[in-house]
Design a protein around this motif. Structure first.
Motif, mmCIF file in Angstrom:
data_model
loop_
_atom_site.group_PDB
_atom_site.id
_atom_site.type_symbol
_atom_site.label_atom_id
_atom_site.label_comp_id
_atom_site.label_asym_id
_atom_site.label_seq_id
_atom_site.Cartn_x
_atom_site.Cartn_y
_atom_site.Cartn_z
ATOM 1 N N UNK A 99 0.844 -1.205 0.000
ATOM 2 C CA UNK A 99 0.000 0.000 0.000
ATOM 3 C C UNK A 99 0.875 1.249 0.000
ATOM 4 N N UNK A 100 1.902 1.254 0.863
ATOM 5 C CA UNK A 100 2.834 2.390 0.904
ATOM 6 C C UNK A 100 3.541 2.566 -0.430
ATOM 7 N N UNK A 101 4.060 1.462 -0.978
ATOM 8 C CA UNK A 101 4.803 1.539 -2.236
ATOM 9 C C UNK A 101 3.910 1.982 -3.397
ATOM 10 N N UNK A 102 2.731 1.409 -3.499
ATOM 11 C CA UNK A 102 1.819 1.752 -4.590
ATOM 12 C C UNK A 102 1.376 3.202 -4.537
ATOM 13 N N UNK A 103 1.061 3.665 -3.335
ATOM 14 C CA UNK A 103 0.618 5.055 -3.187
ATOM 15 C C UNK A 103 1.770 6.032 -3.371
ATOM 16 N N UNK A 104 2.959 5.663 -2.911
ATOM 17 C CA UNK A 104 4.129 6.536 -3.114
ATOM 18 C C UNK A 104 4.390 6.704 -4.610
ATOM 19 N N UNK A 105 4.293 5.616 -5.361
ATOM 20 C CA UNK A 105 4.505 5.699 -6.804
ATOM 21 C C UNK A 105 3.420 6.545 -7.462
ATOM 22 N N UNK A 106 2.190 6.394 -7.020
ATOM 23 C CA UNK A 106 1.064 7.130 -7.607
ATOM 24 C C UNK A 106 1.199 8.628 -7.378
ATOM 25 N N UNK A 107 1.683 9.024 -6.212
ATOM 26 C CA UNK A 107 1.750 10.443 -5.867
ATOM 27 C C UNK A 107 3.155 11.028 -6.006
ATOM 28 N N UNK A 108 4.069 10.280 -6.558
ATOM 29 C CA UNK A 108 5.455 10.747 -6.709
ATOM 30 C C UNK A 108 5.542 12.072 -7.458
ATOM 31 N N UNK A 109 4.712 12.245 -8.458
ATOM 32 C CA UNK A 109 4.727 13.464 -9.262
ATOM 33 C C UNK A 109 3.701 14.483 -8.790
ATOM 34 N N UNK A 110 3.165 14.310 -7.611
ATOM 35 C CA UNK A 110 2.208 15.269 -7.081
ATOM 36 C C UNK A 110 0.766 14.848 -7.200
ATOM 37 N N UNK A 111 0.484 13.705 -7.777
ATOM 38 C CA UNK A 111 -0.884 13.203 -7.830
ATOM 39 C C UNK A 111 -1.403 13.057 -9.232
#
Length: 106
Positions: free
Chosen positions: A87-99
């Motif tokens: 969950x942390x990894x997937x969400x970090x990747x999703x929001x890496x560029x600001x959302x």
């Protein structure tokens, strides 16, 4: 003195709250929560009723698929640890560029 004078008055600099939770952290919390619920309950609900965006729901489905496999191989504790990590990894990747960039459902 006018009623408008103060922290939000025109010309005042607005700074982000130091206590604001980053979107990737909120995403990880809600995806992990619903992943555990789905793993325990065996069925998905409507992503909107869960408070998830379409993209967050994609993360959830991926996490649950992996957690189900881990639970069969290694037990419930391993599945919960996997849920938290992915969950942390997937969400970090999703929001890496600001959302997400297009549409509120993203």
């Amino acid at each position: 003195m006018t009623a408008c004078a103060g922290p939000g008055a025109a010309g005042a600099r607005s700074t982000p709250s130091p206590t604001a939770t980053p979107p990737e952290v909120l995403c990880a919390r809600i995806v992990a929560h619903w992943s555990r619920e789905v793993l325990d309950g065996g069925t998905y609900g409507d992503y909107q009723s869960m408070g998830l965006s379409n993209g967050q729901f994609d993360i959830l489905r991926s996490v649950v698929d992996a957690a189900r496999a881990a639970k069969k191989r290694e037990g419930a504790r391993a599945a919960v640890e996997l849920i938290d990590r992915q969950s942390r990894e997937g969400c970090a990747a999703r929001y890496r560029s600001g959302g997400p960039s297009s549409g509120p459902w993203q």
